[in-house]
Scaffold this active site. Structure first.
Site, PDB file in Angstrom:
ATOM      1  N   ASP B  24       1.265  -1.106   0.033  1.00 53.81           N
ATOM      2  CA  ASP B  24       0.120  -0.111   0.362  1.00 53.81           C
ATOM      3  C   ASP B  24       1.354   1.358   0.340  1.00 53.81           C
ATOM      4  O   ASP B  24       1.677   1.243   0.267  1.00 53.81           O
ATOM      5  CB  ASP B  24      -0.983  -0.147   1.211  1.00 53.81           C
ATOM      6  CG  ASP B  24      -2.261  -0.790   1.500  1.00 53.81           C
ATOM      7  OD1 ASP B  24      -2.061  -1.697  -0.055  1.00 53.81           O
ATOM      8  OD2 ASP B  24      -2.468  -1.367   2.121  1.00 53.81           O
ATOM      9  N   ASP B 143     -13.524  -6.865  -3.955  1.00 54.12           N
ATOM     10  CA  ASP B 143     -13.629  -6.667  -2.479  1.00 54.12           C
ATOM     11  C   ASP B 143     -15.013  -7.731  -2.105  1.00 54.12           C
ATOM     12  O   ASP B 143     -16.203  -6.999  -2.591  1.00 54.12           O
ATOM     13  CB  ASP B 143     -13.035  -5.515  -2.213  1.00 54.12           C
ATOM     14  CG  ASP B 143     -12.236  -5.251  -2.501  1.00 54.12           C
ATOM     15  OD1 ASP B 143     -11.304  -5.746  -2.793  1.00 54.12           O
ATOM     16  OD2 ASP B 143     -12.258  -4.197  -2.156  1.00 54.12           O
TER      17      ASP B 143
END
Lengths: 196, 264
Positions: B24, B143
């Site tokens: 990230d 997701d």
């Protein structure tokens, strides 16, 4: 010094970055008069083979490419361009190496695109694969493959069928995998090509 | 869900299962802590990427969570720096909304882009990206979270439920031109209790494009399970790698000992 043939098919940033890391000098070819400055050539390419062939023809470089006598390396779609024909767009290609580019069969249970690291079995000791294990992993990502051929297949890979991971005819070489993304094996191959 | 029994057991040659660390990144720096002993700068995504490539990672995913107007510029700089220094493939995701975003990332050296909410909002974007750049460039990140007895696509890190049933959405993405699916189970993500092998297997058996499993990795056995039981093509994790809880060379050896094809 390597001349990279510029014809607008895909990005070459990763390829030139790999050459930079390896200290291999290169320049760009966009006109016929550029060829003589270099002692070997790379035809890059990603995307649609038929579309790539159209772009290459638009450059006017095709007659000069056919006549090259110094080492030439086609990478991925750049390799497919030196074959006779691709099922992608049912396109006639350069026909420098008389083999066909075919699509992985939809009805197999294999996933397409063939994506990831697969073993490349180099059939014989060729200087392009010098110092590379004969079953080394290289990185592939493609939906079309070049058929296996006894005369021209330099290295093969198994994915449902056995196909040409690398081909050679005289001074023309092609690799289906991406040497610029294939770790140290790929870097060795690029260095070998630079010293052929 | 209807179970179609398509076997994926046919010989895929020696195509290796892929191990994919995910980083990230915010404003050009890695967000989650990383504790490799020999790192000079744990916040430098390029140095981390290089370390992972040396350890035997098969590819990398960068998720850019920069929220400022500078986002595109920082993403491009990151992609160029990674492409200059790393000799394995990588995917970049985060806030890619249009063809122009993808084009500049491709030309900066990205091998693939990952699209999540932009594809849900505008599914046509998948067709456009595949047509413009080829399916091999287009990863659709999904997701998913279980709501009642349904798997639903979620946005914003699992916070917002959509009306899309996950499996149907994945099939739609595939038919529109996705070249790969990155499926994160939000119910498993962060638990370190293992991947959602049941659902991953259902999806894997019914799509014709590669599947990357994400969410739940806690130990090496979880990776063995997700490759053996679900049959996925790749497994992604973040913190277990960043904190050194799982070392990639050890993991690869464990997979090999379990007769799973890996690149050593």
């Amino acid at each position: 010094m390597i001349g990279i043939i510029q014809y607008g098919a895909g990005n070459i940033f990763s390829l030139t970055a790999a050459l930079d890391r390896l200290g291999i000098r290169y320049g760009m070819i966009s006109h016929e008069s550029d060829f003589e400055q270099y002692d070997r050539y790379i035809i890059p390419g990603v995307g649609h083979a038929g579309a790539a062939m159209g772009k290459l023809e638009n450059t006017g470089l095709v007659p000069a490419i056919r006549q090259l006598k110094k080492p030439v390396l086609g990478v991925c779609v750049g390799m497919q361009l030196i074959t006779a024909f691709s099922e992608e767009g049912n396109a006639g290609l350069l026909n420098i190496v008389p083999v066909k580019t075919l699509r992985f069969q939809e009805d197999t249970s294999l996933k397409v695109p063939h994506t990831g690291w697969n073993r490349v079995y180099s059939r014989e000791t060729d200087d392009l694969f010098k110092g590379i294990d004969q079953d080394a992993y290289f990185y592939f990502v493609h939906s079309y493959f070049i058929e296996y051929n006894n005369l021209y297949t330099l290295a093969s890979t198994q994915y449902g069928i056995e196909f040409s991971a690398a081909i050679r005819k005289d001074n023309f070489f092609g690799v289906q995998f991406h040497p610029e993304k294939s770790g140290s094996a790929g870097e060795t191959l690029l260095k070998n090509f630079a010293h052929l | 869900m209807e179970e179609i029994n398509l076997s994926k057991n046919s010989p895929s040659g020696n195509l290796a299962k892929r191990i994919v660390p995910c980083l990230d990144v915010k404003d050009g720096r890695t967000v989650k802590g990383v504790n490799f002993v020999d790192l000079r700068d744990a916040g430098d995504p390029v140095e981390l990427a290089w370390q992972y490539s040396q350890q035997g990672a098969d590819e990398l995913v960068f998720l850019d969570i920069t929220a400022t107007y500078e986002r595109r510029k920082t993403m491009v700089e990151l992609v160029k720096a990674v492409a200059r220094n790393v000799n394995i493939p990588f995917t970049i995701g985060g806030g890619i909304n249009e063809i122009a975003d993808a084009d500049i990332l491709l030309n900066s050296g990205a091998d693939k882009i990952s699209i999540n909410s932009a594809a849900v909002r505008n599914p046509e974007l998948i067709d456009q990206l595949a047509k413009t750049f080829g399916v091999q460039f287009v990863v659709i990140a999904v997701d998913t979270r279980c709501v009642g007895n349904q798997n639903l696509v979620h946005l914003n890190g699992g916070r917002i439920a959509t009306e899309h049933e996950t499996f149907k959405w994945i099939k739609e993405a595939e038919s529109r031109g996705a070249g790969e699916i990155l499926l994160t189970s939000m119910d498993h993500d962060g638990t370190k209790a293992g991947f959602d092998c049941g659902f991953l297997k259902q999806v894997n058996n019914q799509i014709g494009i590669p599947l990357i499993a994400s969410g739940g990795a806690g130990n090496q056995q979880h990776f063995v399970d997700v490759f053996k039981d679900a049959g996925v093509d790749a497994a992604l994790a973040a913190s277990v790698f960043h904190y050194g809880e799982i070392l990639i060379p050890d993991l690869k050896q464990t997979l090999k000992n379990n007769q799973i094809e890996v690149r050593l």
